[in-house]
Design an enzyme around this catalytic site. Structure first.
Site, PDB file in Angstrom:
ATOM      1  N   ASP A  76      46.719  33.197  38.472  1.00 28.42           N
ATOM      2  CA  ASP A  76      47.247  33.986  39.812  1.00 28.42           C
ATOM      3  C   ASP A  76      46.260  34.348  40.870  1.00 28.42           C
ATOM      4  O   ASP A  76      45.111  34.470  40.382  1.00 28.42           O
ATOM      5  CB  ASP A  76      48.198  35.310  39.088  1.00 28.42           C
TER       6      ASP A  76
ATOM      7  N   ASP B  40      36.273  46.669  39.377  1.00 28.13           N
ATOM      8  CA  ASP B  40      35.996  47.248  38.192  1.00 28.13           C
ATOM      9  C   ASP B  40      34.818  46.560  37.533  1.00 28.13           C
ATOM     10  O   ASP B  40      33.716  47.037  37.350  1.00 28.13           O
ATOM     11  CB  ASP B  40      37.171  47.206  36.920  1.00 28.13           C
TER      12      ASP B  40
ATOM     13  N   ASP C 194      44.726  36.403  43.815  1.00 25.95           N
ATOM     14  CA  ASP C 194      44.578  37.792  44.482  1.00 25.95           C
ATOM     15  C   ASP C 194      43.876  37.942  45.959  1.00 25.95           C
ATOM     16  O   ASP C 194      42.862  37.098  46.048  1.00 25.95           O
ATOM     17  CB  ASP C 194      43.831  39.112  43.613  1.00 25.95           C
TER      18      ASP C 194
HETATM   19  P1  ATP Z   1      43.850  38.268  35.509  1.00 20.25           P
HETATM   20  O1  ATP Z   1      44.556  38.093  36.670  1.00 20.25           O
HETATM   21  O2  ATP Z   1      43.201  37.186  34.748  1.00 20.25           O
HETATM   22  O3  ATP Z   1      44.442  39.365  34.357  1.00 20.25           O
HETATM   23  P2  ATP Z   1      42.155  39.610  37.318  1.00 20.25           P
HETATM   24  O4  ATP Z   1      40.788  39.931  37.267  1.00 20.25           O
HETATM   25  O5  ATP Z   1      42.595  38.922  38.425  1.00 20.25           O
HETATM   26  O6  ATP Z   1      42.579  39.018  35.898  1.00 20.25           O
HETATM   27  P3  ATP Z   1      43.937  41.748  38.296  1.00 20.25           P
HETATM   28  O7  ATP Z   1      44.794  42.775  37.214  1.00 20.25           O
HETATM   29  O8  ATP Z   1      44.865  40.577  38.649  1.00 20.25           O
HETATM   30  O9  ATP Z   1      43.031  40.941  37.199  1.00 20.25           O
HETATM   31  O10 ATP Z   1      43.148  42.577  39.328  1.00 20.25           O
HETATM   32  C1  ATP Z   1      42.926  41.771  40.443  1.00 20.25           C
HETATM   33  C2  ATP Z   1      41.547  42.507  40.867  1.00 20.25           C
HETATM   34  O11 ATP Z   1      41.737  43.656  41.176  1.00 20.25           O
HETATM   35  C3  ATP Z   1      40.375  42.317  39.361  1.00 20.25           C
HETATM   36  O12 ATP Z   1      39.754  41.243  39.659  1.00 20.25           O
HETATM   37  C4  ATP Z   1      39.537  43.767  39.941  1.00 20.25           C
HETATM   38  O13 ATP Z   1      38.747  43.069  40.996  1.00 20.25           O
HETATM   39  C5  ATP Z   1      40.580  44.495  40.623  1.00 20.25           C
HETATM   40  N1  ATP Z   1      41.161  45.521  39.926  1.00 20.25           N
HETATM   41  C6  ATP Z   1      42.156  45.569  39.059  1.00 20.25           C
HETATM   42  N2  ATP Z   1      42.219  46.594  38.330  1.00 20.25           N
HETATM   43  C7  ATP Z   1      41.556  47.290  38.512  1.00 20.25           C
HETATM   44  C8  ATP Z   1      41.131  48.611  38.056  1.00 20.25           C
HETATM   45  N3  ATP Z   1      41.900  49.227  37.164  1.00 20.25           N
HETATM   46  N4  ATP Z   1      40.046  49.387  38.704  1.00 20.25           N
HETATM   47  C9  ATP Z   1      39.212  48.365  39.490  1.00 20.25           C
HETATM   48  N5  ATP Z   1      39.571  47.510  39.934  1.00 20.25           N
HETATM   49  C10 ATP Z   1      40.664  46.812  39.554  1.00 20.25           C
HETATM   50 MG    MG Z   2      44.789  38.607  38.812  1.00 24.00          MG
END
Ligand code: ATP
Ligand code: MG
Length: 469
Positions: free
Chosen positions: A83, A164, A85
């Site tokens: 996915d 994060d 972002d």
């Molecule tokens: P995946 O989609 O594989 O689970 P991801 O890192 O893309 O991993 P997402 O939940 O899609 O995780 O979040 C996208 C981005 O937003 C993260 O990479 C991070 O930079 C930021 N992020 C998400 N949740 C948080 C949080 N609770 N606190 C701080 N930053 C966050």
């Molecule tokens: Mg993601």
């Protein structure tokens, strides 16, 4: 495809352009490193067309636009990103104007979903620092430091530093295809280290779900938590009790349905986080010798299905996680004199009610979960037409799998599972023969493995009523 980049990662100092830096170990962000297009091997081919469309549209409209987060991290690790972002300086309203196929979602954290068929691209406006002069409508923090709302817009640097983990603060700039590393994420990727940006105590208090994210990424990526990132987790685990159950439900799905459920479970247990999500399950682990084998087997089956790209349902998973607690309640209620079937129903209701205080379980999952449980009582009863009726039940297959799990874990002695295997695979003749066996062995095969003292029931005309025909 990643060869060049891997080489580059092995000699990070040589080819990096450090624009401004702070590498003095004060815990501040080490500063921005820009890796120009020719010095990294991230190809646009890795990114979905939809994500690229969003980026180009933003860029052409004069906004900053970056791919960010998990897709870059995964791509750099040689995995296919799933996915995407996008981070931008366009506000949610400006995004709405720019993309007709978009929707603003969330209150605590407003983002925009741009939809292309079944694919959704998450677009987030850069977040800024929280100061007291922002009104509550954009930013709100509890006295304990929990971020109740985070909708203060900022610039890309501020946005990067509120993310994060360092490996999640990598940005791919659509303007010149360069890679921006704001927090030392490339070094941490190279050393397979998961490190929170900033002071871990503060960052976990702002959002305790980051503890779960730490575990999830550690398990999924096979990374080690940096010592300071790891240190506060056990102490701060109870902060998860402040998180709305609906959010925790979503997080549990990500924890257990991304292919590393068993590893994740062990980490959650080690850090005292499992008890915050599934308190009753956690208690039964010490009390019933079959509880942990059952849960681990369910998680292993889930991992196996994810790997084979077979569908997995939260109904089955939650069914297994809550089952030991349900069974313990059944025993207690029966010891108080309640007959087996009402005891099972009451126990199920009570266990679910308790769980809902921690994670929600949407009805579309809790109803099939109840079916799977109810069928456990029907599976031993096979006389007459009953076996055929059970076989026709839409949830038969899940219930049968659940029975196999219970047998494998040693909750019930094996045998009934084999019978059902043969019954569903057999032709009419086999089925009649199998039903004949049931008549010859009315006690069935699902007696509990461990004998426990039974209270003699009044009017006990059938010694094993409730369990068998
Ligand atoms: P995946 O989609 O594989 O689970 P991801 O890192 O893309 O991993 P997402 O939940 O899609 O995780 O979040 C996208 C981005 O937003 C993260 O990479 C991070 O930079 C930021 N992020 C998400 N949740 C948080 C949080 N609770 N606190 C701080 N930053 C966050
Ligand atoms: Mg993601």
């Amino acid at each position: 495809m990643f060869k060049g980049f891997t080489r580059f990662l092995q000699r990070p100092g040589e080819r990096l352009k450090t624009l401004f830096g702070n590498q003095d170990g004060t815990g501040k962000a080490p500063g921005l490193r820009i890796i120009p297009r020719e010095e990294h091997d991230i190809s646009r081919q890795l990114f979905s067309d939809s994500a690229l469309k969003v980026l180009y549209r933003l860029h052409n409209a004069g906004y900053e636009a970056y791919l960010v987060g998990g897709c870059l991290r995964d791509a750099l690790l040689g995995q296919t990103p799933k996915d995407f972002d996008v981070a931008t300086n366009a506000t949610p309203e400006e995004l709405r104007d720019l993309f007709r196929n978009s929707r603003i979602i969330g209150r605590r954290f407003r983002i925009v979903h741009v939809r292309f068929g079944r694919e959704i691209i998450e677009v987030t406006t850069f977040r800024g620092r929280h100061t007291d002069d922002h009104g509550e409508h954009v930013s709100q923090q509890s006295e304990a430091g929990l971020l109740l709302r985070d909708n203060v817009w900022g610039n890309v640097e501020e946005d990067a530093l509120r993310r994060d983990f360092t490996v999640n603060a990598l940005y791919y700039n659509i303007a010149d295809f360069s890679l921006h590393d704001w927090a030392g994420g490339l070094d941490d990727l190279e050393h397979r280290t998961l490190r929170l940006i900033g002071d871990p105590q503060v960052r976990y208090r702002e959002d305790p779900v980051r503890m779960l994210r730490a575990i999830r990424f550690a398990a999924k990526l096979d990374f080690t938590l940096a010592p300071a990132t790891e240190a506060p987790i056990r102490e701060l685990a109870p902060l998860l009790l402040q998180i709305p159950p609906a959010r925790l439900f979503e997080e549990v799905l990500k924890l257990f349905m991304s292919g590393q459920a068993v590893a994740t479970y062990h980490l959650l247990r080690d850090y005292g986080l499992f008890a915050m999500l599934f308190p009753e399950a956690d208690e039964t682990l010490d009390e019933l010798d079959w509880a942990e084998p059952l849960i681990i087997q369910a998680l292993a089956n889930t991992d196996d299905r994810v790997r084979r790209e077979r569908p997995v349902t939260p109904a089955f998973l939650f069914g297994a996680l809550l089952w030991p607690g349900v069974q313990q309640r059944v025993q207690r209620l029966q010891a108080e004199g309640m007959p087996p079937i009402p005891a099972q129903q009451t126990a199920a209701q009570q266990a679910i009610a308790r769980q809902l205080q921690h994670t929600s379980i949407p009805k579309r999952f809790s109803l099939p979960m109840r079916d799977i449980w109810d069928l456990q009582q029907r599976l031993p009863r096979r006389r007459g037409k009953r076996a055929y009726q059970t076989l026709e039940h839409p949830r038969f297959r899940a219930a049968y799998d659940f029975l196999l799990l219970r047998e494998a874990a040693g909750e019930v002695k094996p045998g009934l599972g084999d019978w059902w295997t043969a019954f569903q695979e057999g032709d009419e003749h086999d089925q009649r023969r199998l039903l004949g066996k049931v008549d010859a062995d009315p006690a069935g095969t699902a007696a509990p493995r461990k004998r426990r003292p039974r209270k003699r029931r009044r009017n006990n005309t059938r010694p094993d009523s409730g369990n068998h025909d």
